[in-house]
Scaffold this active site. Structure first.
Site, PDB file in Angstrom:
ATOM      1  N   HIS A 213      23.633 -27.557  26.442  1.00  0.00           N
ATOM      2  CA  HIS A 213      24.601 -27.496  27.499  1.00  0.00           C
ATOM      3  C   HIS A 213      25.175 -28.623  28.096  1.00  0.00           C
ATOM      4  O   HIS A 213      26.159 -28.840  28.366  1.00  0.00           O
ATOM      5  CB  HIS A 213      24.211 -26.272  28.304  1.00  0.00           C
ATOM      6  CG  HIS A 213      24.918 -25.739  29.475  1.00  0.00           C
ATOM      7  ND1 HIS A 213      24.698 -26.048  30.819  1.00  0.00           N
ATOM      8  CD2 HIS A 213      26.428 -25.332  29.181  1.00  0.00           C
ATOM      9  CE1 HIS A 213      25.863 -25.492  31.456  1.00  0.00           C
ATOM     10  NE2 HIS A 213      26.910 -25.158  30.536  1.00  0.00           N
ATOM     11  N   HIS A 217      28.850 -30.805  28.288  1.00  0.00           N
ATOM     12  CA  HIS A 217      29.545 -31.151  29.512  1.00  0.00           C
ATOM     13  C   HIS A 217      29.779 -32.481  29.406  1.00  0.00           C
ATOM     14  O   HIS A 217      30.592 -32.834  30.267  1.00  0.00           O
ATOM     15  CB  HIS A 217      28.936 -30.651  30.666  1.00  0.00           C
ATOM     16  CG  HIS A 217      29.217 -28.973  30.895  1.00  0.00           C
ATOM     17  ND1 HIS A 217      30.262 -28.445  31.465  1.00  0.00           N
ATOM     18  CD2 HIS A 217      28.518 -28.049  30.729  1.00  0.00           C
ATOM     19  CE1 HIS A 217      30.442 -27.031  31.456  1.00  0.00           C
ATOM     20  NE2 HIS A 217      29.316 -26.644  31.202  1.00  0.00           N
ATOM     21  N   HIS A 242      30.928 -20.837  26.284  1.00  0.00           N
ATOM     22  CA  HIS A 242      30.139 -20.189  27.111  1.00  0.00           C
ATOM     23  C   HIS A 242      30.047 -18.794  26.701  1.00  0.00           C
ATOM     24  O   HIS A 242      29.113 -17.922  26.991  1.00  0.00           O
ATOM     25  CB  HIS A 242      30.584 -20.477  28.438  1.00  0.00           C
ATOM     26  CG  HIS A 242      30.234 -21.687  28.973  1.00  0.00           C
ATOM     27  ND1 HIS A 242      31.288 -23.025  28.705  1.00  0.00           N
ATOM     28  CD2 HIS A 242      29.428 -22.253  29.845  1.00  0.00           C
ATOM     29  CE1 HIS A 242      30.684 -24.010  29.342  1.00  0.00           C
ATOM     30  NE2 HIS A 242      29.452 -23.725  30.044  1.00  0.00           N
ATOM     31  N   GLU A 354      37.915 -23.047  34.870  1.00  0.00           N
ATOM     32  CA  GLU A 354      36.496 -23.798  35.100  1.00  0.00           C
ATOM     33  C   GLU A 354      36.324 -24.472  36.342  1.00  0.00           C
ATOM     34  O   GLU A 354      35.337 -24.252  37.081  1.00  0.00           O
ATOM     35  CB  GLU A 354      36.603 -24.922  34.157  1.00  0.00           C
ATOM     36  CG  GLU A 354      35.144 -25.589  34.149  1.00  0.00           C
ATOM     37  CD  GLU A 354      35.240 -26.688  33.147  1.00  0.00           C
ATOM     38  OE1 GLU A 354      36.340 -26.902  32.257  1.00  0.00           O
ATOM     39  OE2 GLU A 354      34.203 -27.379  33.002  1.00  0.00           O
ATOM     40  N   HIS A 369      34.874 -20.969  38.753  1.00  0.00           N
ATOM     41  CA  HIS A 369      33.924 -21.299  38.255  1.00  0.00           C
ATOM     42  C   HIS A 369      32.999 -22.244  38.705  1.00  0.00           C
ATOM     43  O   HIS A 369      31.629 -21.785  38.956  1.00  0.00           O
ATOM     44  CB  HIS A 369      34.110 -21.220  36.743  1.00  0.00           C
ATOM     45  CG  HIS A 369      33.014 -22.007  35.942  1.00  0.00           C
ATOM     46  ND1 HIS A 369      32.837 -23.370  35.885  1.00  0.00           N
ATOM     47  CD2 HIS A 369      31.656 -21.681  35.378  1.00  0.00           C
ATOM     48  CE1 HIS A 369      31.804 -23.688  35.359  1.00  0.00           C
ATOM     49  NE2 HIS A 369      31.176 -22.600  35.185  1.00  0.00           N
ATOM     50  N   HIS A 373      29.283 -21.601  40.944  1.00  0.00           N
ATOM     51  CA  HIS A 373      27.721 -22.303  40.700  1.00  0.00           C
ATOM     52  C   HIS A 373      27.275 -22.742  42.037  1.00  0.00           C
ATOM     53  O   HIS A 373      25.949 -22.921  42.420  1.00  0.00           O
ATOM     54  CB  HIS A 373      27.981 -23.390  39.736  1.00  0.00           C
ATOM     55  CG  HIS A 373      28.097 -22.970  38.210  1.00  0.00           C
ATOM     56  ND1 HIS A 373      26.803 -22.997  37.743  1.00  0.00           N
ATOM     57  CD2 HIS A 373      28.879 -22.774  37.246  1.00  0.00           C
ATOM     58  CE1 HIS A 373      26.778 -22.451  36.448  1.00  0.00           C
ATOM     59  NE2 HIS A 373      28.405 -22.536  36.094  1.00  0.00           N
ATOM     60  N   HIS A 409      28.323 -15.987  34.430  1.00  0.00           N
ATOM     61  CA  HIS A 409      29.036 -16.348  33.065  1.00  0.00           C
ATOM     62  C   HIS A 409      29.548 -15.187  32.376  1.00  0.00           C
ATOM     63  O   HIS A 409      30.444 -15.115  31.645  1.00  0.00           O
ATOM     64  CB  HIS A 409      28.532 -17.568  31.893  1.00  0.00           C
ATOM     65  CG  HIS A 409      28.939 -18.859  32.265  1.00  0.00           C
ATOM     66  ND1 HIS A 409      30.175 -19.105  32.004  1.00  0.00           N
ATOM     67  CD2 HIS A 409      28.284 -19.658  33.152  1.00  0.00           C
ATOM     68  CE1 HIS A 409      30.309 -20.574  32.568  1.00  0.00           C
ATOM     69  NE2 HIS A 409      29.141 -20.788  33.238  1.00  0.00           N
TER      70      HIS A 409
HETATM   71 CU1  CUO Z   1      28.721 -24.817  31.369  1.00  0.00          CU
HETATM   72 CU2  CUO Z   1      29.107 -22.660  34.003  1.00  0.00          CU
HETATM   73  O1  CUO Z   1      29.882 -24.103  32.646  1.00  0.00           O
HETATM   74  O2  CUO Z   1      27.761 -23.776  33.179  1.00  0.00           O
END
Ligand code: CUO
Length: 691
Positions: A213, A217, A242, A354, A369, A373, A409
């Site tokens: 993950h 990113h 995701h 995002e 999003h 977080h 998510h």
């Molecule tokens: Cu990879 Cu919410 O984008 O974690």
């Protein structure tokens, strides 16, 4: 002599030790000109000389550093304290990172980059420095093939119990390398069986999955210079990668007798899921904050990270997003309508939600999003009165660990489905491949009966030494327990009655048969749990074709060795094609998590779906020479177009056509599905020892 680009990656090693300390397995020593040293050492230049004299016996490599360029102004990234936490999800931190990445990307040569990076390293926040240099090394044409240590290697504190780090330091300091023993990471240390969510510890806290993950990113930054953000179908990849995490997580929940995750679609409700990570940050020397059960998000107002937004902002962005899906268009800042069509709609929405800098209108659609977080990550201290920092859900290196990640998510994915379910279902004509019939598929595991997948536990040793600052050198291994699956082969029979050779794309998916109540699922629900296992191209001769494909060839996964790659051992020869592949190929779903955990006895009943589609409709013409294509399904191809013209998740990305309730009714002659089961053996079946 000009600088060797490979030495740049050494600057990521042991992030808290001074730059002139030894680096890497060869104990390389950077010879830092006085004017690049920090004040502490500049005024006592003797310290570097003495330290390097002392270390010199072990060191085989000296790295000269030049000081012949003007150092760019780094006052912006220097705003972040050396000991502060850093997260890509916080806009202010993203701004600092963008600035630093732009500086690193803009330098003319590897020499200049080395000089500026050496200067910056001990002056900047190590997390910010590490991230920006990693992104720059991944994206600069002249450093693309430098492979970087995994985040796990340099910041092991982000992945394991702080107790293990303490024991590793002790082992490294007290015991000589030849006598050191691996330190076992307890199997499930973050909660007890009283907490049902804890049954999923092996998924959420899997080191390989968290690396995947983070790596994703890193390859797809949401902010930064345009040339690194703008990648083919990046918004769609954000959605799809995701979505697949979500599908797999729900699958794993069924095998643990838990229902699918509830969406986090009411931002004012208490959140029953708690998380206590039991990890300390080596950079800040503080514990990662925890979240107690039933906490509520609130408006954020924190000067430290320049964060100010209300829950009402999140609700407004949500409403605007849903409205865009319902109207079928988004609005740019000038009020122009951009249609959300079948080909590009999901890509536009991915960047919008995002959000990334490719969002068509960040002012209007916000940063939904990312800010969710952040609001969750600061739930315990929304106005900074306790001077606490964000929890794991606020940092993409560690957020997969927290159960609330999957609620967040699930909500995000549901928003994307607002768009997807409005698209016209694929017709049988679109789905079919005229003249091509998929007659059968069988799975043969290398142990166990046909049409079963076998899962079990494995233990693997990983080297912590690159991240253990201020202890003697040499390997120190931690032994962790993770899920594993037995390798297997698909045997697929396809008949080509067209009378001529043809090319096909084989797509393989796996989904649970039954829902949480034990009832056979409707395809409209099951499609959301379809986990893509593989996608590949085949040549089909006229007549019968027997196709064999092994699980380790999957274009979704990267090999176990790559997830936990040791950068110095088994490395392909310098300058070879294999070496280039070795580096980029770090991005991909970990092979050991390819098959969700099964059940003991008769196992977990599933549907294995295989389809062959017409490659002529899928193909993307581009030069792939020298391109690593080990795991393009989630990672795309570096500097190239996504290698499949179909929507990601095809053919399950849309609702099934009218009248199709079950998977069996969906099948056209070029598809098949077979019942399979996943059988889990609840014991450690293998140990991979550290090198
Ligand atoms: Cu990879 Cu919410 O984008 O974690």
């Amino acid at each position: 002599m000009s600088a060797n680009k490979r030495n740049l990656a050494l600057l990521l090693d042991r992030p808290l030790e001074p730059v002139f300390y030894e680096k890497g397995k060869n104990n390389a020593l950077f010879e830092v000109p006085n004017q690049l040293l920090t004040d502490r050492y500049k005024n006592n230049a003797d310290i570097q000389v003495r330290v390097q004299d002392r270390l010199g016996e072990e060191s085989t490599v000296r790295v000269p550093v030049r000081a012949n360029i003007a150092i760019p102004n780094l006052s912006v990234p220097m705003q972040l304290d050396r000991k502060a936490p850093f997260s890509l999800l916080i806009p202010y931190h993203r701004k600092l990172a963008t600035h630093l990445i732009s500086v690193f990307i803009g330098l003319r040569s590897v020499d200049d980059l080395q000089t500026v990076a050496v200067y910056a390293r001990d002056r900047l926040n190590p997390l910010l420095f590490n991230y920006a240099l990693s992104v720059a090394l991944l994206h600069r044409p002249d450093t693309k093939n430098v492979d970087m240590p995994l985040l796990f290697e340099v910041f092991p504190d982000k992945f394991i119990d702080s107790k293990v780090i303490g024991r590793a330091r002790e082992e490294a300091t007290v015991v000589t390398e030849d006598l050191r023993q691996p330190i076992t990471i307890p199997k499930d240390y973050t909660a007890s069986d009283l907490e049902p969510e804890h049954r999923l510890w092996y998924f959420r806290e899997d080191i390989g999955l968290n690396i995947h993950h983070w790596h994703w990113h890193l390859v797809f930054p949401s902010d930064g210079p345009d040339q690194i953000v703008r990648k083919d179908r990046r918004g769609e990849l954000f959605y799809y990668m995701h979505q697949q995490i979500q599908a797999r997580y729900n699958f794993e929940r069924f095998s643990n007798d838990l229902p699918r995750v509830q969406r986090l679609n009411n931002f004012r409700d208490p959140i029953p899921e708690a998380y206590f990570p039991k990890m300390d940050s080596l950079v800040s020397s503080r514990a990662w904050p925890s979240r107690s059960p039933n906490m509520k998000m609130s408006d954020l107002n924190r000067d430290l990270e320049q964060l100010r937004f209300d829950i009402a902002d999140l609700e407004r962005w949500d409403a605007r997003f849903v409205q865009a899906c319902h109207q079928g268009f988004v609005q740019d800042p000038r009020g122009n309508q951009i249609q959300l069509d079948e080909a590009t709609g999901i890509d536009i929405l991915g960047n919008l939600l995002e959000s990334s800098t490719l969002s068509v209108n960040r002012d209007f659609y916000g940063d939904l999003h990312n800010m969710l977080h952040v609001a969750l990550g600061l739930i315990h201290d929304p106005d900074s009165r306790h001077l606490e920092t964000f929890a794991t859900i606020g940092d993409p290196a560690v957020d997969l660990r927290d159960p609330v990640f999957y609620r967040l998510h699930a909500y995000v994915d549901d928003l994307f489905q607002e768009h997807k379910q409005r698209l016209t279902p694929y017709t049988t004509q679109q789905l079919n491949f005229q003249g091509i019939q998929l007659n059968s598929v069988q799975v043969q595991p290398n142990r166990g009966a046909a049409n079963t997948f076998q899962t079990f536990w494995q233990q693997t040793d990983i080297d912590l030494s690159r991240g253990l600052d201020f202890v003697p050198r040499g390997n120190v291994f931690a032994r962790f327990t993770h899920l594993q699956n037995a390798d297997f082969t698909y045997n697929i029979n396809i008949n080509n009655s067209t009378g001529a050779p043809a090319m096909g794309t084989v797509r393989i998916f796996l989904a649970p048969q039954n829902d949480e109540r034990g009832t056979r699922m409707f395809l409209r629900d099951q499609r959301l749990l379809m986990c893509e296992l593989d996608k590949f191209t085949v040549a089909l001769q006229p007549g019968d074709n027997a196709i064999r494909r092994t699980s380790t060839e999957s274009s979704v996964t990267v090999a176990f060795e790559r997830t936990f790659r040791d950068l110095d051992t088994n490395r392909p020869a310098a300058g070879t094609q294999e070496e280039q592949d070795f580096i980029f190929c770090g991005c991909g779903w970990p092979q050991h998590m390819l098959i969700p955990k099964g059940k003991s006895g008769v196992g977990l009943p599933c549907d294995l779906f295989v389809m062959v589609s017409n490659y002529q409709d899928d193909r993307v013409d581009q030069d792939l020479v020298g391109i690593c294509n080990e795991a393009p399904v989630f990672c795309g191809l570096r500097d190239r177009l996504y290698p499949d013209r179909k929507a990601m998740g095809y053919p399950f990305d849309r609702l099934p056509r009218q009248g199709v309730d079950q998977l069996s009714q969906f099948l056209t002659p070029n598809m098949t599905s077979v019942p399979v089961s996943i059988i889990h053996t609840d014991s450690v079946q293998a140990i991979r020892k550290g090198r």
